[in-house]
Design a protein around this motif. Sequence first.
Motif, PDB file in Angstrom:
ATOM      1  N   ASP A 256      97.330   2.396 -68.726  1.00 20.35           N
ATOM      2  CA  ASP A 256      96.734   1.083 -68.939  1.00 20.35           C
ATOM      3  C   ASP A 256      97.804   0.038 -69.205  1.00 20.35           C
ATOM      4  O   ASP A 256      97.770  -1.074 -68.663  1.00 20.35           O
ATOM      5  CB  ASP A 256      95.711   1.133 -70.073  1.00 20.35           C
ATOM      6  CG  ASP A 256      96.289   1.627 -71.400  1.00 20.35           C
ATOM      7  OD1 ASP A 256      97.280   2.376 -71.387  1.00 20.35           O
ATOM      8  OD2 ASP A 256      95.716   1.271 -72.450  1.00 20.35           O
ATOM      9  N   TYR A 258     101.042   0.265 -68.330  1.00 25.04           N
ATOM     10  CA  TYR A 258     101.854   0.129 -67.117  1.00 25.04           C
ATOM     11  C   TYR A 258     101.179  -0.802 -66.113  1.00 25.04           C
ATOM     12  O   TYR A 258     101.820  -1.689 -65.528  1.00 25.04           O
ATOM     13  CB  TYR A 258     102.090   1.506 -66.495  1.00 25.04           C
ATOM     14  CG  TYR A 258     103.082   1.498 -65.357  1.00 25.04           C
ATOM     15  CD1 TYR A 258     104.430   1.730 -65.584  1.00 25.04           C
ATOM     16  CD2 TYR A 258     102.663   1.251 -64.053  1.00 25.04           C
ATOM     17  CE1 TYR A 258     105.346   1.715 -64.537  1.00 25.04           C
ATOM     18  CE2 TYR A 258     103.564   1.228 -63.003  1.00 25.04           C
ATOM     19  CZ  TYR A 258     104.910   1.459 -63.256  1.00 25.04           C
ATOM     20  OH  TYR A 258     105.808   1.428 -62.223  1.00 25.04           O
ATOM     21  N   ASN A 259      99.887  -0.625 -65.907  1.00 23.67           N
ATOM     22  CA  ASN A 259      99.170  -1.449 -64.936  1.00 23.67           C
ATOM     23  C   ASN A 259      99.094  -2.911 -65.379  1.00 23.67           C
ATOM     24  O   ASN A 259      99.215  -3.822 -64.551  1.00 23.67           O
ATOM     25  CB  ASN A 259      97.760  -0.895 -64.715  1.00 23.67           C
ATOM     26  CG  ASN A 259      97.763   0.398 -63.919  1.00 23.67           C
ATOM     27  OD1 ASN A 259      98.724   0.697 -63.204  1.00 23.67           O
ATOM     28  ND2 ASN A 259      96.707   1.173 -64.038  1.00 23.67           N
ATOM     29  N   ARG A 260      98.904  -3.136 -66.675  1.00 23.48           N
ATOM     30  CA  ARG A 260      98.888  -4.504 -67.175  1.00 23.48           C
ATOM     31  C   ARG A 260     100.236  -5.182 -66.954  1.00 23.48           C
ATOM     32  O   ARG A 260     100.313  -6.355 -66.583  1.00 23.48           O
ATOM     33  CB  ARG A 260      98.520  -4.526 -68.660  1.00 23.48           C
ATOM     34  CG  ARG A 260      97.037  -4.399 -68.944  1.00 23.48           C
ATOM     35  CD  ARG A 260      96.741  -4.322 -70.419  1.00 23.48           C
ATOM     36  NE  ARG A 260      97.061  -5.564 -71.120  1.00 23.48           N
ATOM     37  CZ  ARG A 260      96.856  -5.736 -72.425  1.00 23.48           C
ATOM     38  NH1 ARG A 260      96.342  -4.746 -73.153  1.00 23.48           N
ATOM     39  NH2 ARG A 260      97.153  -6.877 -73.001  1.00 23.48           N
ATOM     40  N   GLN A 262     102.463  -4.417 -64.653  1.00 23.44           N
ATOM     41  CA  GLN A 262     102.679  -4.662 -63.235  1.00 23.44           C
ATOM     42  C   GLN A 262     101.939  -5.924 -62.781  1.00 23.44           C
ATOM     43  O   GLN A 262     102.476  -6.739 -62.022  1.00 23.44           O
ATOM     44  CB  GLN A 262     102.200  -3.462 -62.417  1.00 23.44           C
ATOM     45  CG  GLN A 262     102.526  -3.575 -60.925  1.00 23.44           C
ATOM     46  CD  GLN A 262     104.021  -3.619 -60.658  1.00 23.44           C
ATOM     47  OE1 GLN A 262     104.722  -2.643 -60.891  1.00 23.44           O
ATOM     48  NE2 GLN A 262     104.510  -4.751 -60.164  1.00 23.44           N
ATOM     49  N   ASN A 263     100.706  -6.102 -63.253  1.00 20.23           N
ATOM     50  CA  ASN A 263      99.949  -7.309 -62.934  1.00 20.23           C
ATOM     51  C   ASN A 263     100.628  -8.551 -63.505  1.00 20.23           C
ATOM     52  O   ASN A 263     100.661  -9.604 -62.851  1.00 20.23           O
ATOM     53  CB  ASN A 263      98.526  -7.200 -63.476  1.00 20.23           C
ATOM     54  CG  ASN A 263      97.669  -6.216 -62.704  1.00 20.23           C
ATOM     55  OD1 ASN A 263      97.921  -5.962 -61.530  1.00 20.23           O
ATOM     56  ND2 ASN A 263      96.661  -5.663 -63.355  1.00 20.23           N
TER      57      ASN A 263
END
Length: 285
Positions: A256, A258-260, A262-263
Amino acid sequence: MTPKVWLVTGASSGLGAAIAEAALQAGHSVIATARNPTKAAEANPQISSLGGTWIKLDVTSSDTARAVESAINQAGGVIDVVVNNAGYSLLGSIEDMSEAEIETQFSTNVYGPVRVLRGALPFMRARKSGNVINISSSAGIDGLPTCAIYAGTKFALEGMSESLAKELAPFNIRVLVVEPGSLRTNFWTAYVEPAAGMNEGYTGTPLDHVLDAFKSNKGKQPGDAVKCAQRVLEVIDGTGMGAGKGDLFRLPLGLDCYNRFQNKINNLQDNLLQAKDIAHSTSYS
């Protein structure tokens, strides 16, 4: 591996307790701190049984640096790893927060690490060796609704850590910023809302929805604090998944998180490109 002396603030529960236990199991010495060390020791008997030492420490106190210095001297005058983990989250609208509530949040999450480091850094500089681990958050890179003040403290810790890493490099002192995603600990149970409650004007807004999501997410968080603690230990010791990661400065933990991130990177890049002509238009030439 040479055993190290660790000092972990906020070791009474959650990630702090997990880091203290992981370090002890790896053969290190640990000074575990808590505002109520007696209660903390009862809740975490494994830390004492593994050889850890508990001390009383309230990072909001002006005596914090002296208390840290005294604890290190009692441990033999050597400190290898400082983990600034003590903290909590104040969630809600800044309109509803009193100045006292905001000041306490910053005193704990920002000034707390400063006070701890003022007690520990002289020992590290004298030996030209050491590790500073500042526990940030996914909110330290990406602020969500309800988190304006909490994210503000973590953004401050991130910026402070960036400068510290450069300032302390000549002394061979490493700074590692750990950014956990949502962990299945009591952190979200212990969050604080403004005493004034929520302004009705925010009903049905993103702030309201995100706060409800936090409340309904208790016990469903995807992150495992024990696994996170092990990754932190491995990065510091250069073992396991941390092998060859000696230059790592930020350690995001959790898909969660990591994805935040990246965004956030993608959005920053888009914003930068859109503003390029404006940025380039403001020079004297």
